[in-house]
Design an enzyme around this catalytic site. Sequence first.
Site, PDB file in Angstrom:
ATOM      1  N   GLY A 180       0.832  -1.193   0.000  1.00 55.96           N
ATOM      2  CA  GLY A 180       0.000   0.000   0.000  1.00 55.96           C
ATOM      3  C   GLY A 180       0.863   1.237   0.000  1.00 55.96           C
ATOM      4  O   GLY A 180       2.023   1.224  -0.422  1.00 55.96           O
ATOM      5  N   GLY A 181       0.280   2.343   0.485  1.00 61.85           N
ATOM      6  CA  GLY A 181       0.963   3.616   0.439  1.00 61.85           C
ATOM      7  C   GLY A 181       2.190   3.699   1.320  1.00 61.85           C
ATOM      8  O   GLY A 181       3.055   4.541   1.099  1.00 61.85           O
ATOM      9  N   PHE A 182       2.289   2.825   2.335  1.00 61.52           N
ATOM     10  CA  PHE A 182       3.416   2.898   3.251  1.00 61.52           C
ATOM     11  C   PHE A 182       4.552   1.964   2.861  1.00 61.52           C
ATOM     12  O   PHE A 182       5.675   2.137   3.317  1.00 61.52           O
ATOM     13  CB  PHE A 182       2.965   2.568   4.674  1.00 61.52           C
ATOM     14  CG  PHE A 182       2.016   3.576   5.235  1.00 61.52           C
ATOM     15  CD1 PHE A 182       2.422   4.875   5.473  1.00 61.52           C
ATOM     16  CD2 PHE A 182       0.711   3.232   5.531  1.00 61.52           C
ATOM     17  CE1 PHE A 182       1.559   5.813   5.997  1.00 61.52           C
ATOM     18  CE2 PHE A 182      -0.165   4.162   6.046  1.00 61.52           C
ATOM     19  CZ  PHE A 182       0.254   5.458   6.279  1.00 61.52           C
ATOM     20  N   GLY A 183       4.263   0.947   2.077  1.00 60.56           N
ATOM     21  CA  GLY A 183       5.310   0.020   1.697  1.00 60.56           C
ATOM     22  C   GLY A 183       4.759  -1.361   1.408  1.00 60.56           C
ATOM     23  O   GLY A 183       3.543  -1.569   1.318  1.00 60.56           O
ATOM     24  N   ASP A 243      -5.461   6.295   7.859  1.00 60.90           N
ATOM     25  CA  ASP A 243      -5.757   5.366   6.764  1.00 60.90           C
ATOM     26  C   ASP A 243      -6.556   4.177   7.302  1.00 60.90           C
ATOM     27  O   ASP A 243      -6.186   3.021   7.109  1.00 60.90           O
ATOM     28  CB  ASP A 243      -4.468   4.905   6.086  1.00 60.90           C
ATOM     29  CG  ASP A 243      -4.721   4.297   4.714  1.00 60.90           C
ATOM     30  OD1 ASP A 243      -5.820   4.509   4.165  1.00 60.90           O
ATOM     31  OD2 ASP A 243      -3.831   3.613   4.185  1.00 60.90           O
TER      32      ASP A 243
END
Length: 622
Positions: A307-310, A424
């Site tokens: 996802g957006g974090f890794g 999130d």
Amino acid sequence: MANVQFFLSLLCYNFLLSSPVRASDSLLSPKGVNFEVAALMLVKSKMVDKFLVLSGWDINSVDPCTWNMVGCSAEGFVVSLEMASTGLSGTLSPSIGYLTHLKTLLLQNNQLSGPIPVEIGKLSQLQTLDLSGNQIDGEIPSSLGYLTHLTYLRLNRNKLTGQIPSFVANLTGLSFLDLSFNNLSGPTPKILAKGYSVKGNSFLCNPQTCEGDSKPINGTGTGTTVPPGKSNRKRWIISLAAGVSCTFVISVVLIVCGIHWYRSRLLFTSYVQQDYELEIGHLKRFPFRELQAATGNFSPKNILGQGGFGVVYKGTLPDNTMVAVKRLKDPNYTGEVQFQTEVEMIGLALHRNLLRLYGFCMTPEERLLIYPYMPNGSVADRLRDSCRERPSLDWNRRTRIALGTARGLLYLHEQCNPKIIHRDVKAANILLDESFEAVVGDFGLAKLLDRRDSHVTTAVRGTVGHIAPEYLSTGQSSEKTDVFGFGILLLELITGQKALDAGNGQIQKGMILDWVRTLHEEKRLEVIVDRDLRGCFDALELEKVVELALQCTQSHPNLRPRMSEILKVLECLGQLENLEELQGGDNTNAEDPTACSFSRNYSDNHEGSSFIIEAIELSGPR
């Protein structure tokens, strides 16, 4: 009052002499008095409760498990008291020792005074004890050394005096011990906890340098008497030795720093990443090589999600422990110090509905976080799993997931110091343990990766369809940002659909929120229910949960409820469900369903004066 306390003490004493087999039989005296109720009332009697958070504690009750801030085991024993930040003053009663099944005691950030009762040493099952941020004085009782199951012990920011007991220092099971910012004195013993802090105690000294009574830094207090002549000569010798030592230390530091800089430059481009030598409190620092081996060199076959974090990889450590390794994106957004600060903050957030951080790995080009492996994946995975004859998430499991998620978010918002805003909240970030209990993941990561402060940032973190409108338009986030995401999560649990795709054949693709609002106005809520449930749901609960979701997703943040209010509604629904079961499904005499509603006026202008901490279920680490 004295007679009442004597009676309660007698009941508790008799209870300790008994050997209970079943809580339902053993907790009651011949006259129907619950012994643990008696113990709790004694604890209450020593406290000053100016905000009336203990008003629901009643000596005439036979079941303390329904009380505010009290958690119980399945057998009915009190296992947790979560009374943090509730404005309590007074003292902690020795009667706390009567709650022999207690595992968690949280009283941080209150105004309690007086000594720590030695009777706490009777709580043989205690795992988490936090008395930090009070005005507790006296010495640390050695009886704490009897608590062999203790994992977290925090006594920092009090007025404790005396020496650190060797029994406490020798507790090998402690993951973290915090005795900082007290008035402790004497030699510092060898502390066996994995991580600890004793800073802010001016009277402490190293065993090698202690002479006579320990002296504070400001020079006051008593010490060993020295004749004037010898004293001057001794000072001259000490000054000379200190000067030589400082020169030597500075030289060594400069040499080491030069070598370290040169070595890091040589190894920066090497194939095998080298770890920064950085220790963070009670968290474990994993070597990069170990994580490479655990994940098959970060093989695509081991990807659990991204996802957006890794990207998250499944891994197996050398001791066969299963872990989830999150390889963060944009690792250079944060330096060593900031990364250390933020990771330590995340690691200290301990709650049964939050994903515990095991450890970290840091190299010049990598930032990795290590978590326990969740065998049942995420809520999103289970909602999309249509290959089973029966859905893995039935209606009851879905409502329990909502309840557990609300408890985790409430802890982040109202119990953490400083508070943590998730930013999130969605089904993909709610994980499920072996019992399908909700575990909130990815909290605190937004601040790790953002260049600016987490409350005002141009780097909007989140998932389209879950992002609150004010965050999307201004970049400003708050607790109400998470409330919006939680409302969308409720709709995901009900419909089984993604936030941006309600494509179940009923409508065209679009925003799930708009779709649900329309059907709610048309009073056709049965249409939105996940078809995998095959009609097995509670219509009354469906109506209340949809109303709650719509309240959470109102366009103006001040109109949305707080997580404490949300949790109250969800817990009320659970009580109605249990009441229906007891009545064989006949709820004609049940409580008024409107009792599970709340006021629609959520103006933040009144939050400061009306705020009351709601009951939450804290626990030790998973």
